[in-house]
Design a protein around this motif. Structure first.
Motif, PDB file in Angstrom:
ATOM      1  N   THR A  49       4.701   8.454  27.586  1.00 29.79           N
ATOM      2  CA  THR A  49       3.569   9.449  27.657  1.00 29.79           C
ATOM      3  C   THR A  49       4.244  10.740  27.381  1.00 29.79           C
ATOM      4  OG1 THR A  49       3.150   9.673  29.604  1.00 29.79           O
ATOM      5  CG2 THR A  49       1.914   7.870  28.616  1.00 29.79           C
ATOM      6  N   GLY A  50       5.314  11.003  28.212  1.00 32.91           N
ATOM      7  CA  GLY A  50       5.794  12.394  28.279  1.00 32.91           C
ATOM      8  C   GLY A  50       5.022  13.583  28.900  1.00 32.91           C
ATOM      9  N   VAL A  51       4.026  12.932  29.742  1.00 35.49           N
ATOM     10  CA  VAL A  51       3.287  13.609  30.612  1.00 35.49           C
ATOM     11  C   VAL A  51       4.032  14.069  32.023  1.00 35.49           C
ATOM     12  CG1 VAL A  51       0.987  13.374  32.177  1.00 35.49           C
ATOM     13  CG2 VAL A  51       1.039  12.733  29.741  1.00 35.49           C
ATOM     14  N   ALA A  52       3.816  15.138  32.533  1.00 35.66           N
ATOM     15  CA  ALA A  52       4.625  15.850  33.833  1.00 35.66           C
ATOM     16  C   ALA A  52       3.674  14.995  34.774  1.00 35.66           C
ATOM     17  CB  ALA A  52       4.373  17.109  33.777  1.00 35.66           C
ATOM     18  N   MET A  53       4.545  14.939  35.988  1.00 35.15           N
ATOM     19  CA  MET A  53       3.787  14.273  37.155  1.00 35.15           C
ATOM     20  C   MET A  53       2.626  14.935  37.646  1.00 35.15           C
ATOM     21  SD  MET A  53       5.439  13.255  40.965  1.00 35.15           S
ATOM     22  CE  MET A  53       6.782  12.661  40.355  1.00 35.15           C
ATOM     23  N   MET A  54       1.436  14.287  37.960  1.00 34.41           N
ATOM     24  CA  MET A  54       0.307  14.897  38.190  1.00 34.41           C
ATOM     25  C   MET A  54       0.338  15.123  39.938  1.00 34.41           C
ATOM     26  SD  MET A  54      -2.564  12.769  36.206  1.00 34.41           S
ATOM     27  CE  MET A  54      -2.606  12.805  34.383  1.00 34.41           C
ATOM     28  N   ARG A  55      -0.073  16.301  40.474  1.00 32.32           N
ATOM     29  CA  ARG A  55      -0.074  16.845  41.530  1.00 32.32           C
ATOM     30  C   ARG A  55      -1.485  16.597  42.238  1.00 32.32           C
ATOM     31  NH1 ARG A  55       5.402  16.342  42.588  1.00 32.32           N
ATOM     32  NH2 ARG A  55       6.552  17.688  40.985  1.00 32.32           N
ATOM     33  N   GLY A  56      -1.769  16.370  43.402  1.00 31.26           N
ATOM     34  CA  GLY A  56      -2.804  16.391  44.114  1.00 31.26           C
ATOM     35  C   GLY A  56      -3.725  15.081  43.750  1.00 31.26           C
ATOM     36  N   PRO A  57      -5.025  15.019  43.761  1.00 33.61           N
ATOM     37  CA  PRO A  57      -5.817  13.810  44.032  1.00 33.61           C
ATOM     38  C   PRO A  57      -5.884  13.475  42.239  1.00 33.61           C
ATOM     39  CG  PRO A  57      -7.235  15.604  44.072  1.00 33.61           C
ATOM     40  CD  PRO A  57      -5.717  16.473  44.379  1.00 33.61           C
ATOM     41  N   VAL A  58      -6.086  12.246  42.102  1.00 35.28           N
ATOM     42  CA  VAL A  58      -6.021  11.745  40.906  1.00 35.28           C
ATOM     43  C   VAL A  58      -7.057  10.290  40.925  1.00 35.28           C
ATOM     44  CG1 VAL A  58      -3.846  12.460  40.208  1.00 35.28           C
ATOM     45  CG2 VAL A  58      -4.172   9.869  41.314  1.00 35.28           C
ATOM     46  N   THR A  59      -7.757  10.087  39.696  1.00 37.31           N
ATOM     47  CA  THR A  59      -8.370   8.693  39.590  1.00 37.31           C
ATOM     48  C   THR A  59      -7.503   7.817  38.865  1.00 37.31           C
ATOM     49  OG1 THR A  59      -9.649   9.336  37.842  1.00 37.31           O
ATOM     50  CG2 THR A  59     -10.660   9.776  40.155  1.00 37.31           C
ATOM     51  N   LEU A  60      -7.784   6.583  39.142  1.00 40.88           N
ATOM     52  CA  LEU A  60      -6.648   5.465  38.249  1.00 40.88           C
ATOM     53  C   LEU A  60      -7.922   4.578  37.975  1.00 40.88           C
ATOM     54  CD1 LEU A  60      -4.214   4.224  37.365  1.00 40.88           C
ATOM     55  CD2 LEU A  60      -3.935   3.103  39.342  1.00 40.88           C
ATOM     56  N   SER A  61      -7.814   4.110  36.514  1.00 44.91           N
ATOM     57  CA  SER A  61      -8.644   3.051  35.855  1.00 44.91           C
ATOM     58  C   SER A  61      -7.832   1.965  34.958  1.00 44.91           C
ATOM     59  CB  SER A  61      -9.675   3.458  34.965  1.00 44.91           C
ATOM     60  OG  SER A  61     -10.384   2.567  34.429  1.00 44.91           O
ATOM     61  N   CYS A  62      -7.826   0.665  35.318  1.00 44.92           N
ATOM     62  CA  CYS A  62      -6.810  -0.010  34.573  1.00 44.92           C
ATOM     63  C   CYS A  62      -7.872  -1.148  34.267  1.00 44.92           C
ATOM     64  CB  CYS A  62      -5.835  -0.862  35.525  1.00 44.92           C
ATOM     65  SG  CYS A  62      -4.518   0.459  36.171  1.00 44.92           S
ATOM     66  N   VAL A  63      -7.766  -1.431  32.869  1.00 42.43           N
ATOM     67  CA  VAL A  63      -8.194  -2.724  32.385  1.00 42.43           C
ATOM     68  C   VAL A  63      -7.028  -3.815  31.941  1.00 42.43           C
ATOM     69  CG1 VAL A  63      -9.527  -3.806  30.386  1.00 42.43           C
ATOM     70  CG2 VAL A  63     -10.071  -1.610  31.335  1.00 42.43           C
ATOM     71  N   PHE A  64      -7.128  -4.690  32.462  1.00 43.58           N
ATOM     72  CA  PHE A  64      -5.874  -5.905  32.458  1.00 43.58           C
ATOM     73  C   PHE A  64      -6.355  -6.885  31.217  1.00 43.58           C
ATOM     74  CE2 PHE A  64      -5.461  -4.293  36.765  1.00 43.58           C
ATOM     75  CZ  PHE A  64      -4.713  -3.626  36.609  1.00 43.58           C
ATOM     76  N   LEU A  65      -5.434  -7.098  30.418  1.00 43.95           N
ATOM     77  CA  LEU A  65      -5.606  -7.977  29.115  1.00 43.95           C
ATOM     78  C   LEU A  65      -4.926  -9.328  29.251  1.00 43.95           C
ATOM     79  CD1 LEU A  65      -5.613  -4.882  26.570  1.00 43.95           C
ATOM     80  CD2 LEU A  65      -7.678  -5.821  27.797  1.00 43.95           C
ATOM     81  N   PHE A  66      -5.689 -10.348  29.019  1.00 47.31           N
ATOM     82  CA  PHE A  66      -5.088 -11.632  29.168  1.00 47.31           C
ATOM     83  C   PHE A  66      -5.341 -12.375  27.842  1.00 47.31           C
ATOM     84  CE2 PHE A  66      -5.004 -10.189  33.534  1.00 47.31           C
ATOM     85  CZ  PHE A  66      -3.951 -10.675  34.126  1.00 47.31           C
ATOM     86  N   ALA A  67      -4.837 -13.239  27.578  1.00 45.00           N
ATOM     87  CA  ALA A  67      -4.869 -14.406  26.517  1.00 45.00           C
ATOM     88  C   ALA A  67      -5.521 -15.326  26.940  1.00 45.00           C
ATOM     89  CB  ALA A  67      -3.392 -14.772  26.017  1.00 45.00           C
ATOM     90  N   ARG A  68      -6.587 -15.985  26.288  1.00 42.86           N
ATOM     91  CA  ARG A  68      -7.338 -17.108  26.737  1.00 42.86           C
ATOM     92  C   ARG A  68      -6.359 -18.201  26.535  1.00 42.86           C
ATOM     93  NH1 ARG A  68     -12.884 -17.160  26.837  1.00 42.86           N
ATOM     94  NH2 ARG A  68     -13.664 -15.168  26.061  1.00 42.86           N
ATOM     95  N   PRO A  69      -6.700 -19.286  27.639  1.00 45.93           N
ATOM     96  CA  PRO A  69      -6.046 -20.510  27.555  1.00 45.93           C
ATOM     97  C   PRO A  69      -6.296 -21.298  26.403  1.00 45.93           C
ATOM     98  CG  PRO A  69      -7.188 -20.241  29.762  1.00 45.93           C
ATOM     99  CD  PRO A  69      -7.847 -19.056  28.908  1.00 45.93           C
TER     100      PRO A  69
END
Length: 142
Positions: A49-69
């Protein structure tokens, strides 16, 4: 100023960071063999991403993607009506978050203790997607 970034991790199914097991002489190993490759993919996507390290409080959101059986599909490749809409099976979303948080630590934020809010979801792939994750990180004002 609030900074935000969203990026995708692709290449393998997300791996949970579960418990560790003792193998002797004080050596502990991860119970999931794919957690190290998963964390590596996440860290590589974060660096890209090339983004510098964020300092201080952060929020994180993750959507995990899986193949169907394969059992969710008919022989013609269409989805069976009985196929579940939601991915309510293992791995646990909380364990997926743990492995991903650790992979991002010291790359996009100083320490996972800086995360003040976290959301995680897991779902099946839709057309054109690949197994992995969509990650959003927001730096909050202190």
């Amino acid at each position: 100023m609030t900074a935000a970034i969203t990026f995708t991790v692709a290449g393998m199914a997300p791996a949970p960071q579960g418990s560790k097991r003792h193998v002797g002489n004080g050596v502990m190993v991860e119970s999931c063999r794919t957690v190290k490759p998963w964390r590596y993919l996440v860290s590589q996507a974060a660096v890209a991403t090339g983004v510098a390290m964020m300092r201080g409080p952060v929020t994180l959101s993750c959507v995990f993607l899986f193949a169907r059986p394969k059992g969710h599909f008919r022989k013609d490749g269409s989805l069976k009506p009985s196929a579940p809409r939601w991915m309510a099976v293992k791995p646990d979303a909380s364990k997926l978050l743990r492995s991903t948080e650790d992979a991002l630590s010291k790359l996009l934020y100083e320490d996972d203790a800086r995360i003040v809010s976290v959301t995680g979801a897991k779902r099946y792939l839709v057309d054109g997607e690949h197994p992995g994750a969509i990650i959003t990180l927001i730096q909050l004002q202190s």
